[in-house]
Design an enzyme around this catalytic site. Structure first.
Site: not given
Length: 467
Positions: A279, A377
Site C-alpha cells: 500500500e 486484501e
C-alpha cells in the site's frame, strides 16, 4: 547445423531458432578458446534463454542469459565458463551475440529457450519454484481462485491475543474447512514473545496441510515505534538508499531484515510469498508516497530488500501490492526482476473509486510483465459489521463480480483480514446471524473458490501436473 573446427576438436551445435554466423578457434591470454556468434531473440515476459555447453552431446550445462531492457545489454551467469564479449542489436527483435569459451577436449554450444515463470530469486528451492509455477497455473485459470485470510488459525473473534489452537478456525466452524491461503505478518513474530510461537506454529501447520502461506510486514519504524507515517520514519528509506548510516538507519534496516531471515530460515524453512512495503501509494505507512524521495526512494529500497533477502534465503517469492489510493501506482513498481506476484488491496469494493475493475487493471499490468495477480486484501471495512450491514457481502460483492468477469477471475487468490476481538469480523463466525453464515457457505460451495482441502489437492509445492 554443425561447424567442426579441428585442433582441440571443438564442435559448435545449434538449436532453433538460433543461427550461427561464425565459429572459430582463437588464442586468448588464458588459453585456446572457441569464439562463436549466435542470433538470439530478445527476452519477453514468458521467455528467456540459456547458453548450454556440452562435451558429449548428451549432458548439457545451462548458463542463463539475461537481457536488461533499460540498458539494452545482455549478461550470462556462467562463473567464468563462458563470456559475452560483443552484442549488436539487429533491429528486428533479435541480437547477434559473440560468445567465448575456453576449449576442452570437445565443446558443443547451443541456445535453449527457457519458459517462465522466472522467480525474482533465481536460486530458490525447487518447492518454491514449483509454488510459483502453480500460482501461475491457478491465477491464469479464470474459473477458480484460492480464498485466504490473515491469521485464520491463530486468532478468532473472541480472543485478544489468539487462542493458540492451530487446528481451529472460524472459517472451519462455519463451512468445515480452513482458508486455502494462510496470511501472516512478521510484526506478530518479532518482539511479541507472548504470541509469536503459535503464529509460527500456525504458519507451519498451514504449509504442512498444503495451504499457500503469505506474509506481509507492518514494520515498526525506528523512530515512531509504529508502522504509521512519522516525520522521522518518513526519511528512513532515503538514508538507506543513499547508504548514509550517520543516524544508524542503514544498520537498523539490515538488522531488521536479519530478524525476518531468522524466522524464515530457522523457524519456517518452507516457501512463502512475502509482500513487503505494501500500500505504498497511500500515505498512512512510513514507506508510503509521502516519504522523502517519494517513488524513486521506494523503488530503490524495495530492490535493496529483495537483493538482501535473496542472497540469504531460498524460500521467498516477492509480491508487490499497491492500494487503490491513487491512479499512478505504476511509478512505485520496482521492476520485473524484483517481483514475482502483483497484487492490489481493495476494501469496500462498493464504494466510489474502489470497484473491482481496479483488480482487472492490475491483472492487465501483471500479464504485460509475465507476472501473476492476486487480490491481496479485501473485505467490508466501513465500520460496524457486514453481518448486519451487508450479510451477502461475500457472494454479491466478491464472488459474483469475479465469476461474471472472465478477466477478474485470473487471480491466484483473494485474501481478507483478521477476525479478532479488535479486528473485523471479516468472515462469519459460529455466533454470526444465519444470513451471513448461509452466504459464506454459498461462497465456499462455489466451484470458483478453493479452500484448504482443495488447495492441498493441487499439490502447489510439487511440479505442476501435466495438462
Amino acid at each position: 547445423m554443425f561447424a567442426a573446427i579441428r585442433k582441440s576438436f571443438a564442435l559448435f551445435a545449434l538449436s532453433f531458432p538460433v543461427l550461427a554466423y561464425s565459429a572459430e578457434v582463437v588464442t586468448t591470454e588464458q588459453a585456446t578458446a572457441l569464439r562463436a556468434q549466435l542470433r538470439v531473440q530478445e527476452d519477453s515476459p514468458g521467455l528467456r534463454h540459456a547458453l548450454e555447453l556440452s562435451n558429449d552431446l548428451r549432458s548439457w550445462t545451462a548458463y542463463p542469459l539475461s537481457f536488461d531492457q533499460e540498458q539494452g545489454a545482455w549478461s550470462v551467469q556462467a562463473d567464468g565458463q563462458v563470456a559475452i564479449f560483443a552484442a549488436s542489436d539487429r533491429g528486428d527483435g533479435s541480437w547477434s551475440i559473440d560468445f567465448e569459451t575456453l576449449l576442452d577436449d570437445a565443446v558443443f554450444l547451443r541456445i535453449a529457450p527457457l519458459a517462465g515463470p522466472f522467480p525474482a530469486d533465481s536460486t530458490v528451492t525447487e518447492e518454491t519454484r514449483h509454488l510459483l509455477q502453480n500460482l501461475h497455473r491457478l491465477g491464469w485459470d479464470a474459473e477458480r481462485f484460492a480464498f485466504g485470510q490473515e491469521f485464520p488459525l491463530s486468532y478468532n473473534s473472541t480472543d485478544n491475543i489468539g487462542n493458540g489452537d492451530i487446528d481451529q478456525s472460524e472459517s472451519k466452524d462455519v463451512v468445515g474447512d480452513h482458508p486455502g491461503v494462510h496470511g501472516a505478518d512478521f510484526l506478530y513474530m518479532i518482539d511479541r514473545s507472548w504470541e509469536e510461537h503459535f503464529h509460527i506454529a500456525a504458519a507451519k501447520r498451514a504449509y504442512e496441510s498444503g495451504a499457500i502461506v503469505t506474509f506481509d510486514y507492518h514494520w515498526a519504524g525506528k523512530y515512531g515505534g509504529d508502522y504509521k507515517a512519522h516525520p522521522q520514519d518518513d526519511t528512513l528509506l532515503d538514508y538507506v538508499v543513499r547508504n548514509d548510516d550517520s543516524r544508524g538507519d542503514v544498520t537498523w534496516f539490515y538488522e531488521s531484515l536479519d530478524r525476518i531471515l531468522a524466522i524464515i530460515n530457522d523457524e519456517l524453512q518452507f516457501p512463502i510469498v512475502f509482500r513487503p512495503f505494501h500500500e505504498m501509494d497511500g500515505n498512512w505507512f512510513w514507506w508510503g508516497r509521502q516519504m522523502q524521495g517519494g517513488a524513486d526512494t521506494y523503488r530503490q529500497a524495495y530492490r535493496l530488500l529483495v537483493e538482501y533477502l535473496s542472497a540469504r534465503t531460498d524460500y521467498v517469492l516477492f509480491c508487490w501490492s499497491p492500494d487503490v489510493a491513487l491512479e499512478d501506482f505504476e511509478q512505485f513498481y520496482p521492476g520485473d526482476a524484483y517481483v514475482d506476484i502483483v497484487g492490489r488491496d481493495i476494501y469496500n469494493v462498493t464504494d466510489p473509486g474502489r470497484p473491482l475493475s481496479k483488480l482487472t487493471e492490475m491483472i492487465d499490468f501483471a500479464a504485460a510483465r509475465g507476472k501473476v495477480a492476486a487480490l491481496t486484501e479485501t473485505g467490508y471495512a466501513r465500520g460496524g459489521s457486514f453481518e448486519t450491514g451487508d450479510p451477502d457481502w461475500w457472494t454479491t460483492h466478491i464472488l459474483d463480480p469475479i465469476v461474471a468477469d472472465e478477466k477478474a477471475g485470473k487471480i491466484a487468490w483473494v485474501l481478507t483480514w483478521i477476525n479478532a476481538s479488535w479486528s473485523g469480523p471479516y468472515i462469519p463466525r459460529s455466533t454470526s446471524p444465519q444470513a451471513a453464515k448461509d452466504d459464506f457457505k454459498a461462497f465456499y460451495e462455489s466451484p470458483a473458490t478453493l479452500f484448504q482441502s482443495e488447495v492441498a489437492a493441487l499439490n502447489v509445492y510439487a511440479p505442476p501436473a501435466s495438462e
